[in-house]
Design an enzyme around this catalytic site. Structure first.
Site, PDB file in Angstrom:
ATOM      1  N   GLU A 290       0.779  -1.241  -0.024  1.00 10.95           N
ATOM      2  CA  GLU A 290       0.115   0.299   0.145  1.00 10.95           C
ATOM      3  C   GLU A 290       0.915   1.140   0.059  1.00 10.95           C
ATOM      4  O   GLU A 290       0.466   2.307  -0.834  1.00 10.95           O
ATOM      5  CB  GLU A 290      -0.949   0.048   1.211  1.00 10.95           C
TER       6      GLU A 290
ATOM      7  N   CYS B 107      -0.256   1.698   7.078  1.00 11.41           N
ATOM      8  CA  CYS B 107      -0.854   1.895   5.776  1.00 11.41           C
ATOM      9  C   CYS B 107      -2.341   2.589   5.747  1.00 11.41           C
ATOM     10  O   CYS B 107      -2.399   3.374   4.834  1.00 11.41           O
ATOM     11  CB  CYS B 107      -1.136   0.539   4.878  1.00 11.41           C
TER      12      CYS B 107
END
Length: 157
Positions: free
Chosen positions: A56, A87
């Site tokens: 991510e 993330c």
């Protein structure tokens, strides 16, 4: 996006996850869509020796660099597993509109399993969550990886 499009992009995230696994990383992949632009990344923590090299974060960095802006409004990120705290925080900071993920992470998920950073009312941005897309398939991919890791560890003991 329709359910079919969500499934197709989670399936692509799973393909990227398989590339991560082949390189010795935990199989997690991410696809970020901003308008007509599409960006892809896979976990590279082991490959890069970097604890922040989650799929991510890498895809968010890639998109921001190529688009020339940190603000990724009107974007959706597709990831094979529920985002962690780091993330999820990056998604909020980048103003991602929506996250679609496969399987939950009951030990570290920050999109509802353990915490919900993405919808926390005290933060300045909230990210819409679509959970459980191809959940069985994404969970099976991760389970197979960890099963093989445990088996290899037992064989070497």
């Amino acid at each position: 996006m329709t359910q079919t499009q969500d499934e197709a992009l989670i399936a692509r995230a799973m393909e990227l996850a398989a590339l991560a696994e082949a390189a010795g990383d935990v199989p997690i992949g991410a696809v970020l869509v901003v308008g007509d632009a599409r960006f892809e990344a896979r976990n590279e923590k082991e490959s890069l020796g970097d604890p922040t090299a989650h799929a991510e974060l890498l895809v968010i960095r890639q998109a921001a660099q190529r688009l020339g802006t940190w603000r990724l409004s009107n974007s959706t990120i597709y990831v094979s597993k529920e985002p962690c705290v780091m993330c999820a925080g990056a998604m909020v900071a980048a103003r991602v509109d929506r996250v679609v993920f496969g399987c939950p992470d009951p030990k570290g998920g920050a999109a509802g399993s353990v915490l919900n950073i993405l919808a926390h009312p005290a933060l300045n941005h909230r990210v819409e969550i679509t959970a459980g897309v191809l959940q069985e398939e994404t969970a099976a991919q991760l389970q197979a990886f960890f099963r093989a890791k445990r088996s290899a560890k037992e064989d070497s003991a």
